[in-house]
Design an enzyme around this catalytic site. Structure first.
Site, short mmCIF file in Angstrom:
data_model
loop_
_atom_site.label_atom_id
_atom_site.label_comp_id
_atom_site.label_asym_id
_atom_site.label_seq_id
_atom_site.Cartn_x
_atom_site.Cartn_y
_atom_site.Cartn_z
N GLU A 76 47.43 22.84 84.44
CA GLU A 76 46.44 21.81 84.14
C GLU A 76 46.79 20.48 84.81
O GLU A 76 45.92 19.77 85.29
CB GLU A 76 46.33 21.64 82.62
CG GLU A 76 45.33 20.61 82.15
CD GLU A 76 43.88 20.94 82.51
OE1 GLU A 76 43.60 22.09 82.91
OE2 GLU A 76 43.04 20.02 82.44
N ASP A 77 48.07 20.16 84.88
CA ASP A 77 48.45 18.81 85.31
C ASP A 77 49.07 18.71 86.70
O ASP A 77 49.36 17.61 87.15
CB ASP A 77 49.46 18.20 84.30
CG ASP A 77 48.83 17.97 82.94
OD1 ASP A 77 47.59 18.02 82.87
OD2 ASP A 77 49.56 17.74 81.97
#
Ligand code: MN
Length: 731
Positions: A76-77
């Site tokens: 996600e990051d």
């Protein structure tokens, strides 16, 4: 920040066969992926996944879970993809990380409408592998521990979400320590003042009583040892949040040590639990009503322990929890204490899907499929998350676990939706009992059923299980829909008749596309609800039909207009006695049509009446002389020709109002009420206004059987000398 070897050491401490190389690779991969990212605290971002992994090593989880925790924010990051993870760490870990990524995208605390939807997605992501939930909970725990770095406005939101969803989920998974810590951190952020006060007081009580606590510990331990039981006794201070909850629930302040301290008695075997209980109860008086055996009937999260409270050493009340080491581990680790391993480290762990916590999760996920409204689903699940359990039995001995406070109706729905929908009564332990009584542990419940029954909608507010609520709501909606469809059918059939055309369901079915509806029932229900005009239905079937004007009520004979309507009104009605056999029959208020009476001076059976269709609410009945009807003059589509179906009206009273002027003398009111009572009228309300020294005006709200009954009462009152004037009031 935790070093690479420290993480490996933590895992090795409980799992000597762990895959060191895998852990090392994950460490380095995540460190590189997060690079120079920082957290709100200013610390390197990578410290966060490491702390999450460390929390999970405390729960002694398997390699795949630990590695997934280290990698949980990479997709996600950072630039990483699930494919990268799959290639480097295998499918099992990749699917865990994928599940975590899906959850991470959810922002629980946006609009309410999406909170339920997100909860649904959370459960679906967790459905494939419960380890996703364990990592997510650890992730939340670390975020809560570092919440003070987050801007205050956001803090309360996150804390509330934690208290609403994550803490109860941890509890339901049996992870008590994690639940308590989550609750406490949330409490601290939501109500900092209350938290501070309670905490300070807890600390004062603890230091003032430290001698007493260790005395209780050692006396208990010695007393058990004398009788050959080796036990570890440990006093444990409650958390501010649990003290707060107790204070709120019982609305009391906390004063005694027993409100604050509990003692755990950990013994070697199941047998020792009951022996220890016997010894404790012989040595000290027990406090009645506090004994609970969660060993013979475990809680739904697999928690097993004996609870009791005694007036113990130093005449202090002491709450005791007696259990074995294995039970203690489940109490602490919950679902994580079970067989998540493939490595075979701990052969006596039960398979995961054999645990009650896991079954609850599966059951909740199954309920998702039955529930099409995510907000309702969230609301119900929240309710169930917070409740303790009671255990009841069917007459055949089948165990039904229900939330505390559950009623026989909940029980019936837990057995089967059909059983709930047709329940009309019940026997609890062989005796007839109200369907709305609260069930107790061990109750045997037999449901008495009657086919063709619809559950009363009021039940919805009285049951505690989500399943019962959802089913009652569905059944009520279906019943209301049937009512409207029945009303709609009458309206539509009469519209066809007026148009001189034949009505058939087949023809209407063929015309559905023109009405943009999917079924005949749909059309009928929409007409009954007033959302669709009957003239449009006729035109959909016979496109050549031109209704000269919208269906207006029938004309009264020339020159005989109705009083009560504004002068010049074009509304005309037939005269009393001029019954129209086509009029929709009204069978009272509990019949098969959605009927209500106009609130001010409504109609009673025998009155000439008019129905006004209120979209979404059914028909409101007005006496034909009601002045309120003037408001609907320009909406002929809403007028319905209705009549009382006198034979079908059951035993029920109808409200009516009378206005009278009485002479002021002692006993007047008594005389008036006596006359009404003598003639079987019920008085609902009397309001009086003294206009002159000699006369009083009153309005009396009555409940009568019908017009004849009402007229008889009025005639009797008129005959009394204390009544100078009397008339019925119609609003
Ligand atoms: Mn995270």
């Amino acid at each position: 920040m935790m070093r690479q070897y420290e993480l490996v050491d933590r895992v090795k401490a409980y799992n000597p066969n762990c895959d060191e190389a895998l852990l090392d690779r994950a460490y380095i991969y995540a460190m590189k992926a997060h690079g120079t990212q920082k957290r709100a605290s200013g610390a390197p971002y990578f410290s966060h996944p490491l702390e999450v992994a460390a929390i999970l090593t405390d729960l002694r989880l398997d390699d795949a879970t630990i590695v997934a925790a280290v990698l949980h924010d990479t997709v996600e990051d950072t630039e990483s993809t699930v494919d990268d993870i799959d290639r480097l760490f295998g499918t099992e870990i990749a699917s865990l990380v994928d599940g975590l990524t899906k959850i991470k995208k959810l922002d629980f605390v946006s609009k309410k409408a999406t909170q339920g939807e997100n909860f649904r997605k959370l459960l679906l992501a967790v459905a494939e592998d419960v380890r996703v939930l364990l990592v997510k909970l650890a992730d939340r725990l670390h975020n809560m521990r570092t919440l003070h770095f987050v801007p205050p406005a956001k803090r309360v939101r996150i804390a509330e979400e934690t208290l609403d969803i994550y803490a109860p989920l941890a509890g339901r998974m049996g992870m008590q320590d994690m639940r308590e810590e989550l609750e406490d951190l949330a409490f601290q952020n939501i109500k900092p003042d209350a938290y501070g006060t309670i905490r300070e007081r807890l600390e004062r009580l603890t230091s003032a009583n430290s001698g007493l606590i260790s005395e209780i510990e050692s006396v208990l331990q010695a007393r058990l040892a004398e009788r050959g039981i080796s036990a570890m006794v440990k006093g444990r201070r409650k958390q501010p949040y649990s003290v707060w909850k107790k204070m709120e629930r019982k609305s009391v302040s906390f004063e005694q040590l027993s409100d604050v301290f509990g003692f755990r008695v950990i013994v070697d075997s199941l047998d020792d639990c009951y022996r220890a209980l016997g010894i404790v109860h012989t040595a000290w008086p027990m406090v009645p009503g506090r004994y609970k055996d969660y060993i013979s009937t475990p809680k739904q999260n697999d928690y097993r322990s004996i609870h009791t409270t005694v007036i113990g050493p130093g005449h202090q009340r002491a709450e005791l929890q007696i259990r074995t080491r294995a039970m203690d581990r489940v109490a602490e680790f919950g679902i994580a204490a079970h067989a998540l391993y493939k490595d075979g480290v701990d052969p006596d762990r039960r398979p995961l899907d054999d645990t009650a916590a896991y079954r609850w999760l599966r059951h909740t996920i199954d309920l998702l499929a039955e529930n099409d409204n995510p907000e309702e689903f969230l609301e119900h699940t929240k309710l169930e998350l917070f409740h303790d359990q009671v255990f009841c039995f069917t007459p055949k001995g089948l165990l039904i676990a229900l939330p505390r406070g559950a009623t026989p109706i909940d029980f019936a729905y837990a057995v089967h939706t059909k059983v709930g929908n047709t329940a009309v009564g019940c026997k609890v332990n062989g005796r007839i009992a109200p369907l709305l009584s609260e069930l107790q542990n061990g109750d045997e419940v037999e449901i008495i059923r009657s086919e063709g029954q619809t559950p009363p909608s009021a039940w919805e507010a009285l049951v505690v299980t989500g399943k019962a609520r959802a089913a009652i709501r569905r059944a009520t909606r279906a019943a209301v829909r049937r009512q409207y469809a029945g009303l709609g059918r009458q309206i539509v059939e009469r519209a066809f008749e007026r148009a001189g055309r034949a009505f058939s369901e087949e023809a209407l079915k063929a015309a559905l596309p023109r009405l943009a509806r999917t079924s005949v029932e749909d059309v009928l229900a929409a007409t009954g609800r007033g959302e669709m005009f009957s003239g449009d239905v006729v035109r959909a079937v016979y496109p050549d039909y031109l209704d000269e004007k919208k269906p207006a009520p029938k004309q009264a004979p020339a020159g005989k207009g109705w009083f009560g309507l504004k002068k010049g009104s074009h509304m005309k009605f037939r005269l009393p006695g001029d019954e129209n056999p086509d009029a929709i029959p009204i069978r009272g208020l509990n019949g098969d049509l959605p009927v209500t009476l106009a609130p001010e001076g409504g109609a009673v059976p025998g009155d000439r009446i008019v129905g006004i269709l209120n979209p979404g609410e059914g028909i409101t009945i007005y006496p034909i002389q009601s002045s309120a009807l003037a408001a609907y003059e320009n909406e002929p589509d809403r007028w319905l020709d209705v009549r009382w179906d006198m034979e079908a009206i059951g035993v029920q009273r109808f409200p009516a109002k009378i206005q009278l002027k009485s002479i002021n003398e002692p006993g007047t009111l008594a005389q008036i009420t006596h006359v009404i009572a003598e003639h079987g009228g019920n008085i609902d309300n009397i309001s009086m206004a003294r206009r002159t020294p000699d006369f009083t005006d009153m309005t009396i709200d009555l409940a009568v059987w019908d017009l004849k009954h009402l007229n008889a009462i009025i005639a009797q009152l008129r005959g009394k000398s204390v009544v100078s004037k009397i008339e019925r009031f119609i609003g």
